[in-house]
Design a protein around this motif. Structure first.
Motif: not given
Length: 54
Positions: A1-15
């Motif tokens: 997966m692209e890094l931007g998608v993984m970062a978005f997923l991580a931030i969404t999960l954290f929130v």
């Protein structure tokens, strides 16, 4: 997966965990220690990711 998608997923999960984790998992956290642990683990994950990236 692209890094931007993984970062978005991580931030969404954290929130989601920080905002709704108490209702979803049913933990009792009157002093806020679980939320502090979530924040620390997220920050340490960012630091580790940056160190691994170079």
């Amino acid at each position: 997966m692209e890094l931007g998608v993984m970062a978005f997923l991580a931030i969404t999960l954290f929130v989601a965990l920080a905002a709704f984790g108490r209702e979803f998992f049913g933990w009792s956290d009157p002093s806020g220690q679980v939320q502090i642990a979530l924040i620390c683990s997220f920050i340490f994950g960012i630091i580790a990711g940056l160190k691994a990236k170079g």
